[in-house]
Design a protein around this motif. Structure first.
Motif, short mmCIF file in Angstrom:
data_model
loop_
_atom_site.label_atom_id
_atom_site.label_comp_id
_atom_site.label_asym_id
_atom_site.label_seq_id
_atom_site.Cartn_x
_atom_site.Cartn_y
_atom_site.Cartn_z
N SER A 235 3.89 -12.70 -96.81
CA SER A 235 3.62 -12.76 -95.37
C SER A 235 2.94 -11.50 -94.88
N LEU A 236 3.31 -10.35 -95.42
CA LEU A 236 2.66 -9.10 -95.04
C LEU A 236 1.21 -9.07 -95.49
N ASN A 237 0.95 -9.64 -96.66
CA ASN A 237 -0.42 -9.62 -97.19
C ASN A 237 -1.38 -10.41 -96.32
N VAL A 238 -0.91 -11.48 -95.70
CA VAL A 238 -1.78 -12.32 -94.86
C VAL A 238 -1.58 -12.03 -93.38
N LEU A 239 -0.82 -10.96 -93.07
CA LEU A 239 -0.58 -10.54 -91.69
C LEU A 239 0.05 -11.65 -90.84
N ALA A 240 0.93 -12.42 -91.48
CA ALA A 240 1.64 -13.48 -90.76
C ALA A 240 2.89 -12.87 -90.12
#
Length: 270
Positions: A235-240
């Motif tokens: 989730s952090l990688n896709v800025l969700a």
């Protein structure tokens, strides 16, 4: 008649030399702090620091409202996290028990050989964070739950071993001497004189370590060791950020629940 002489010297809490050394020590401490601050902030970009409150507010606004529909995808990773903590704690306790008996002065078979080895194992385990253990194990045995379980177990050896060997050394020698006076052998003295005294501490330490491992296992997925940390990293990688807020709230609820369970179990045992 004897004359009583009155001295004009006034008593002070510290001598002039002691006061001078005290002020010198404080000045040296301040100088050390200033030097450390300069080293730490040498490469700091103060524009980013000044802009940090605005960035935090922006990310916080993106995290609200949480995406509650994402919760259905988190139950299995959360279960994996609990399994990592539980199995890792069991493995760490099993390995820590013989280490603790070898480290304790009153039970070690060899104070010159085995005790230093046991103390080294305890120090080595406590010196390396579980995240570092997980990082090493992911590189050795690959990503997944096994790396997380082994990392938690290796980290737990030092914690459990240290507290347990201190409990062994604090056992009441009179009870042990009473068992020995009956002609009991070494195994019987261990079983009836030492183990009953340390069992409350053993269970309390084990449950307390499990509670700590619940918190530590939630982030092992950041390095590929499985659990809910994998979802957090994704989730952090896709800025969700709305998904991140759900994950953080679930981790918080899990930690609070494990703390409550741990406290109740320790109260029931001790």
């Amino acid at each position: 008649m004897t004359e009583i002489t009155h001295h004009s010297q006034v008593w002070t809490y510290r001598t002039p030399k002691a006061r001078l050394l005290l002020w010198g020590g404080w000045l040296a401490l301040v100088a050390l702090f200033v030097w450390c601050w300069q080293v730490m902030t040498r490469d700091t970009i103060w524009f980013f620091v000044a802009d940090a409150p605005r960035q935090a507010a922006d990310i916080g606004s993106r995290m609200l409202p949480p995406r509650w529909s994402y919760m259905s995808e988190l139950w299995l990773p959360l279960w994996d996290t609990i399994n990592i903590a539980t199995l890792g704690t069991i493995g760490g306790v099993i390995m820590a028990v013989p280490v603790a008996f070898m480290a304790a002065r009153n039970t070690t078979p060899s104070a010159r050989i085995l005790r230093p080895i046991a103390l080294f194992i305890i120090v080595a385990s406590r010196s390396i964070n579980s995240l570092i253990w997980a990082l090493l194990l992911v590189a050795i045995i690959g990503p997944g739950l096994l790396a997380g379980i082994v990392a938690i177990a290796l980290r737990s050896i030092g914690f459990v071993g240290k507290l347990l060997y201190e409990a062994i050394e604090e056992t009441d020698a009179r009870q042990i001497e009473a068992i020995e006076a009956t002609g009991a052998g070494g195994a019987q003295v261990l079983s009836y004189g030492i183990v009953p005294q340390i069992m409350p501490a053993f269970w309390g330490i084990s449950v307390f370590r499990w509670d700590i491992n619940i918190r530590e296992s939630t982030i092992l997925g950041l390095v590929g060791a499985g659990g809910i940390g994998l979802k957090l990293q994704a989730s952090l990688n896709v800025l969700a950020w709305s998904q991140v807020s759900v994950i953080l709230l679930l981790i918080l609820a899990t930690v609070v629940l494990s703390e409550w369970v741990s406290a109740r179990m320790r109260h029931a045992i001790i």
